[in-house]
Design an enzyme around this catalytic site. Structure first.
Site, short mmCIF file in Angstrom:
data_model
loop_
_atom_site.label_atom_id
_atom_site.label_comp_id
_atom_site.label_asym_id
_atom_site.label_seq_id
_atom_site.Cartn_x
_atom_site.Cartn_y
_atom_site.Cartn_z
CB THR A 283 -0.94 0.00 1.22
OG1 THR A 283 -1.84 -1.11 1.12
CG2 THR A 283 -1.74 1.29 1.30
CB SER B 78 3.34 -7.23 0.03
OG SER B 78 3.13 -7.21 1.42
CB CYS C 238 -7.28 -4.11 2.41
SG CYS C 238 -5.56 -4.69 2.40
#
Length: 348
Positions: free
Chosen positions: A72, A164, A291
């Site tokens: 993010t 990630s 999320c």
């Protein structure tokens, strides 16, 4: 009582043994990577070792790997000051920065007219749909695909890519923006010269060490064909549930997908209800992206693919991993089908 089964790998993955060992070792290194004394140099060495491990695993030799707190943050750093087009099937981390909206078809495939002005995902977190690798993208979100399918930054030919650690067996709270050397980036965190001046703040040495070890280990799994076994389990699971649930829809089934992902659509049976029922029966699954899973709303991804409100609200994501066993996924199929039958009987 049967042990719980974790079937939510697209949300996050269990920590790999190699990552845990690297993190434990890093805890004993006291120095700050920016310090010039021996202890600082030892910490810096861990960071640079992990940078090389991530670059090699991601096929990004010759590119800059900038460590950040998450994909993010990487998206925010990559897209700041740029007007880039993105589709509605993108993760919120990317779509929230988008200018123009790219078209999406019923299988979740994105139409891109100007790659150099676009941000496009490699694979979708909710459906697993894989996009064709487009040369010359401004930004490629490789978060879900990296570690599950063969991909290399240098194949894609994009300017920047998001990855990630916790999606491939590394720790949470560490990600990277991979940048083609020479690309201008407007730093969002200023105040120090860390990460080549692109991201100020003392590096998360422990997380970075875990990321590097996890990326290296993930490539060994990929080379060994571990995800081929996962795909076979996923396909057997889908055949099992579709054989009994004749009106079941699997989002993106006719497109290329990640080997581990099934998005089951049962109109009228709310996804969050399914998640709770499966949790009570010992299975961890999701109604969509982790999320946004705490928000009761229809999936923007599925609506962009043409599913109506009741369909988009009735989606359940099942995502497998290397540790998933045949017994676990088939037990899940049996329980899910039984609960679905009960729901339909009550609704009749």
């Amino acid at each position: 009582m049967k042990p719980r089964a974790y079937l939510d790998y697209n949300a996050t993955t269990p920590l790999r043994d190699a990552a845990r060992a690297a993190m434990v070792a890093a805890m004993d290194v006291a120095g700050n990577p920016s310090s010039v004394h021996a202890e600082g140099r030892a910490a810096k060495a861990l960071v640079e070792k992990a940078r090389a491990q991530v670059a090699t695993a991601f096929g990004a030799d010759g590119a800059d790997v900038i460590f950040v707190s998450s994909a993010t943050e990487a998206a925010a750093l990559a897209m700041a000051g740029r007007s880039l087009a993105a589709s509605e099937v993108e993760h919120d981390a990317v779509f929230s920065h988008a200018g123009a909206v790219l078209a999406t078809d019923g299988q979740g495939r994105i139409t891109v007219d100007d790659p150099a002005a676009s941000a496009v995902q490699l694979a979708n977190s909710e459906t697993g749909v894989i996009q064709d690798l487009l040369q010359g993208l401004a930004v490629c979100d490789a978060t879900q695909g990296f570690g599950k399918i063969p991909v290399a930054f240098n194949w894609i030919g994009c300017q920047m890519a998001l990855i990630s650690a916790h999606k491939l067996g590394g720790p949470k709270g560490i990600g990277a923006l991979v940048v083609k050397r020479g690309t201008d980036i407007a730093a969002q965190l200023t105040g120090g010269g860390q990460e080549m001046g692109r991201r100020a703040g003392t590096e998360n040495v422990i997380g970075i060490a875990g990321f590097g070890a996890a990326a290296e280990d993930a490539m060994r799994d990929l080379d060994a064909g571990v995800w081929d076994r996962v795909r076979a389990l996923r396909d057997a699971f889908e055949a099992r549930v579709m054989d009994e649930a004749d009106d079941l829809v699997i989002a993106g089934k006719d497109a290329k997908r990640l080997p581990n992902t099934s998005n089951l659509i049962s109109a009228g049976w709310k996804g969050e209800t399914q998640v709770m029922q499966m949790d009570l029966h010992g299975f961890a699954v999701s109604a969509g992206s982790a999320c946004s899973s705490g928000k009761v709303r229809e999936s923007r991804v599925l609506k962009a693919m043409g599913f109506d409100g009741p369909q988009a609200a009735g989606a359940l994501r099942v995502s497998l991993g290397p540790e998933t066993s045949e017994d676990e996924i088939m037990r899940f199929a049996d329980v899910w089908l039984a609960q679905r039958k009960k729901h339909r009987a009550r609704a009749a």
